[in-house]
Design an enzyme around this catalytic site. Sequence first.
Site, short mmCIF file in Angstrom:
data_model
loop_
_atom_site.label_atom_id
_atom_site.label_comp_id
_atom_site.label_asym_id
_atom_site.label_seq_id
_atom_site.Cartn_x
_atom_site.Cartn_y
_atom_site.Cartn_z
N GLY A 114 0.88 -1.33 0.02
CA GLY A 114 0.09 -0.07 -0.02
C GLY A 114 0.84 1.25 -0.09
N ASP A 139 -8.02 -0.69 1.83
CA ASP A 139 -8.46 0.77 2.08
C ASP A 139 -8.94 1.57 0.64
OD1 ASP A 139 -8.08 0.02 4.64
OD2 ASP A 139 -6.03 1.10 4.91
N GLY A 182 -10.34 0.84 7.21
CA GLY A 182 -10.10 1.68 6.14
C GLY A 182 -9.28 2.92 6.46
N ARG A 183 -8.84 3.13 7.71
CA ARG A 183 -7.85 4.09 8.08
C ARG A 183 -8.51 5.28 7.77
NH1 ARG A 183 -3.43 3.30 10.31
NH2 ARG A 183 -2.83 5.29 10.06
N HIS A 286 -9.98 -7.75 11.88
CA HIS A 286 -9.35 -8.32 10.76
C HIS A 286 -10.14 -9.60 9.97
CE1 HIS A 286 -6.43 -6.24 13.12
NE2 HIS A 286 -5.55 -6.25 12.18
N GLN A 288 -12.10 -8.66 7.91
CA GLN A 288 -12.33 -7.97 6.68
C GLN A 288 -11.04 -8.21 5.88
OE1 GLN A 288 -13.85 -3.71 7.73
NE2 GLN A 288 -13.03 -4.29 9.54
O1 F6P Z 1 -4.41 -0.65 5.91
C1 F6P Z 1 -5.09 -1.73 6.15
C2 F6P Z 1 -5.54 -1.65 7.24
O2 F6P Z 1 -6.39 -2.85 7.59
C3 F6P Z 1 -6.34 -0.53 7.88
O3 F6P Z 1 -7.74 -0.58 7.35
C4 F6P Z 1 -6.32 -0.74 9.33
O4 F6P Z 1 -6.51 0.29 10.04
C5 F6P Z 1 -5.07 -1.12 9.49
O5 F6P Z 1 -4.66 -1.86 8.49
C6 F6P Z 1 -4.94 -2.25 10.47
O6 F6P Z 1 -3.60 -2.35 10.93
P1 F6P Z 1 -3.13 -3.86 11.75
O7 F6P Z 1 -3.10 -5.19 11.03
O8 F6P Z 1 -1.64 -3.54 12.10
O9 F6P Z 1 -4.00 -3.97 13.00
#
Ligand code: F6P
Length: 361
Positions: A114, A139, A182-183, A286, A288
Amino acid sequence: MRLGVLTGGGDCPGLNPLIRAVVKRGISEFGHEFVGIENGFMGLVEPDLAQPLTMQDTRGILPKGGTILGTSNKANPFQYAVKENGRWVERDLSDVAMKRYNDLKLDGLIAIGGDGTLSIAHRLSSLGMKVVGCPKTIDNDLSGVEQTFGFDTARSIVTEAIDRLHTTAESHDRIMVVEIMGRHAGFLTLESGVAGGADVILIPEIPYRLEPIVEKIKSRGTRKRSFSIVAVSEGAFPKGGGVSVLQRAEELPGRGVVRLGGAGKVIADMLAGQIDFEIRVTVLGHLQRGGAPTAADRLLATRYGCKVLDLIRDGQWDHMVALREGKIGAVSLAESKKERRVDPRGDDVRFAKSMGICFGD
Ligand code: F6P
């Protein structure tokens, strides 16, 4: 050519189909040799994380989620977390990454990731590494790219989750708040919210007010069945307020960004004093990002994987493959530093509003 392949940042469905496409076409059509760099850029900094990547390694991985190469979202060589005297500190180890790239005798590197991974790739390119990129993320927030792979699968998972919440919400006449990843971009929440028939959609691009949301929920309360579904982006926040943070950037050495979370609870708590309905919060987390990629993501990833070899053939280093107007083309990696956001005045939001969906504005 001898090419390195790595997957960086958060995983997403479609990474394995892309690796498979690169290796299959790369070996059979171009006679390339591949080296799998494990755990993202960590594999260029730490020893023993580079292995030959063969046709055999990619057999059977097309329908599999995740990445056979492993990944990391805290392995930025320019800001690498190392423990010194019991404390984590960040150091610039880009020279180590450059040295390992040269020691491995690579003619180029395919970086799949990304915005974070691709902007690191761009910086390494300015140091002389030959890099090309493939954009992934659930995202869908990369500038210059109409759709990243991983997004379609996540959108289907979230839509199905909203469908499932509907039936239980309806049975109990409850307010179901669902927090979606989606940040700082609301694409996933917006598109799955519309596809799942959410009543309220809250996204980072439109800071919300409580009043219109309460009004919307109360207006539904006059019907025979008076449940409501509130789809809230993890990056959404009330007007005048801030995003909900689980961990600050300082607590995540090497990562450089905050971990979001809690936006669902924030809106649920705000609603609690204003309406009589019971409220439940579901954080999809996760789920998702896990599991098999959809057909659309397998196809997009396969197209990206095949096309990136054309970029290499044509010497288009420091570029990434990108879907634009239905065609896969090439875009400068410099683009990856710019982020894409939902246009609050665009058609997608306008049409969603015409379906009666409340955005809290
Ligand atoms: O950038 C992808 C993403 O899934 C975001 O939507 C989410 O905020 C972040 O990564 C979660 O990160 P991690 O897997 O480190 O918890």
